[in-house]
Design an enzyme around this catalytic site. Structure first.
Site, mmCIF file in Angstrom:
data_model
loop_
_atom_site.group_PDB
_atom_site.id
_atom_site.type_symbol
_atom_site.label_atom_id
_atom_site.label_comp_id
_atom_site.label_asym_id
_atom_site.label_seq_id
_atom_site.Cartn_x
_atom_site.Cartn_y
_atom_site.Cartn_z
ATOM 1 N NE ARG A 45 71.069 26.554 55.742
ATOM 2 C CZ ARG A 45 70.209 27.555 55.646
ATOM 3 N NH1 ARG A 45 69.060 27.381 55.016
ATOM 4 N NH2 ARG A 45 70.465 28.729 56.178
ATOM 5 C CE1 TYR A 85 60.703 31.876 53.180
ATOM 6 C CE2 TYR A 85 59.045 32.395 51.536
ATOM 7 C CZ TYR A 85 60.307 31.911 51.875
ATOM 8 O OH TYR A 85 61.159 31.457 50.889
ATOM 9 C CB THR A 112 70.570 34.472 52.820
ATOM 10 O OG1 THR A 112 70.452 33.325 53.663
ATOM 11 C CG2 THR A 112 69.198 35.063 52.561
ATOM 12 N NE ARG A 141 69.835 31.439 48.253
ATOM 13 C CZ ARG A 141 69.587 31.064 49.509
ATOM 14 N NH1 ARG A 141 70.579 30.950 50.371
ATOM 15 N NH2 ARG A 141 68.348 30.809 49.889
ATOM 16 C CD GLU A 162 61.031 25.095 55.060
ATOM 17 O OE1 GLU A 162 61.332 26.021 55.820
ATOM 18 O OE2 GLU A 162 61.821 24.629 54.208
ATOM 19 C CG ASN A 220 67.387 34.208 48.113
ATOM 20 O OD1 ASN A 220 66.291 33.782 47.760
ATOM 21 N ND2 ASN A 220 67.842 34.067 49.333
ATOM 22 C CG HIS A 246 63.329 27.984 50.891
ATOM 23 N ND1 HIS A 246 63.540 28.806 51.961
ATOM 24 C CD2 HIS A 246 62.911 26.794 51.398
ATOM 25 C CE1 HIS A 246 63.253 28.142 53.078
ATOM 26 N NE2 HIS A 246 62.869 26.921 52.754
ATOM 27 C CG PHE A 260 63.120 40.427 55.402
ATOM 28 C CD1 PHE A 260 62.580 39.184 55.124
ATOM 29 C CD2 PHE A 260 64.100 40.518 56.376
ATOM 30 C CE1 PHE A 260 63.006 38.048 55.803
ATOM 31 C CE2 PHE A 260 64.541 39.385 57.063
ATOM 32 C CZ PHE A 260 63.983 38.146 56.771
ATOM 33 C CE LYS A 309 63.648 31.922 47.987
ATOM 34 N NZ LYS A 309 64.072 32.957 48.958
HETATM 35 P P1 CMP Z 1 64.920 31.948 52.218
HETATM 36 O O1 CMP Z 1 66.033 30.978 52.379
HETATM 37 O O2 CMP Z 1 63.811 31.577 51.328
HETATM 38 O O3 CMP Z 1 64.301 32.286 53.656
HETATM 39 C C1 CMP Z 1 63.787 33.553 54.013
HETATM 40 C C2 CMP Z 1 63.961 34.568 52.945
HETATM 41 O O4 CMP Z 1 63.828 35.889 53.332
HETATM 42 C C3 CMP Z 1 65.365 34.491 52.411
HETATM 43 O O5 CMP Z 1 65.548 33.304 51.683
HETATM 44 C C4 CMP Z 1 65.480 35.779 51.628
HETATM 45 O O6 CMP Z 1 64.993 35.663 50.302
HETATM 46 C C5 CMP Z 1 64.556 36.673 52.411
HETATM 47 N N1 CMP Z 1 65.350 37.666 53.133
HETATM 48 C C6 CMP Z 1 66.226 37.446 54.104
HETATM 49 N N2 CMP Z 1 66.772 38.606 54.523
HETATM 50 C C7 CMP Z 1 66.221 39.579 53.768
HETATM 51 C C8 CMP Z 1 66.370 40.978 53.698
HETATM 52 N N3 CMP Z 1 67.209 41.618 54.511
HETATM 53 N N4 CMP Z 1 65.634 41.649 52.799
HETATM 54 C C9 CMP Z 1 64.768 40.990 51.982
HETATM 55 N N5 CMP Z 1 64.579 39.647 52.012
HETATM 56 C C10 CMP Z 1 65.308 38.957 52.879
#
Ligand code: CMP
Length: 139
Positions: A87, A51, A93, A104, A128, A114, A117, A59, A11
């Site tokens: 994962r 997304y 996450t 992470r 994807e 983070n 993905h 969010f 990212k």
């Molecule tokens: P990802 O695995 O890319 O899939 C969805 C993304 O949404 C996740 O990683 C986070 O980066 C983001 N995300 C999930 N929860 C939150 C949150 N509470 N606030 C901001 N971003 C979020």
């Protein structure tokens, strides 16, 4: 039976901080092979589409802004049990909840920024990967 491919993005925060090399090294050392890879940048429209499953989440707007804010690296990875093993490698996450030694835990700044993905199912890995790579690139 679980599939042998997953999809990842490095990212914008991780690209900005020059973590591409470190993250790819961890991915290779965990036994994943890179089947397709590109350095690119998402428009807001493309990030919104990628997304779309999160459209109703509070969010979503922040996520789209963030993911279109700088370049990313997209890749298809191959390994037995790819989705689950990847994962585990990337960790939770929220980096504050990620286990020691995960990508992470080492590289992520926050739940939004983070670092990486990882697809959450074989079906989404296929969807994807197809979003970024043509059929020819996915062989
Ligand atoms: P990802 O695995 O890319 O899939 C969805 C993304 O949404 C996740 O990683 C986070 O980066 C983001 N995300 C999930 N929860 C939150 C949150 N509470 N606030 C901001 N971003 C979020």
């Amino acid at each position: 039976m679980s599939g042998n491919r997953t999809f990842t993005m490095i990212k914008p925060d991780a690209v900005e901080n020059n973590y591409i090399g470190g993250i790819l090294k961890m991915i290779n050392e965990a036994g994943f092979r890179i089947k397709a890879m590109k350095f690119t940048r998402l428009t807001k429209e493309a990030a919104g589409a990628f997304y779309a499953v999160h459209k109703e989440r509070p969010f979503y707007g922040e996520l789209v802004e963030y993911m279109s804010g700088g370049p990313i690296v997209a890749a298809i990875l191959e390994k037995d049990n790819a989705v689950e093993d990847f994962r585990k490698l990337i960790g939770a996450t929220n980096p504050e909840e990620a286990e020691e030694g995960t990508i992470r835990k080492i590289y992520a700044k926050s739940i939004a920024a983070n670092a990486v993905h990882g697809s959450d199912s074989d079906e989404n890995a296929e969807i994807e990967g197809s979003f970024f790579f043509s059929q020819l690139e996915r062989f």
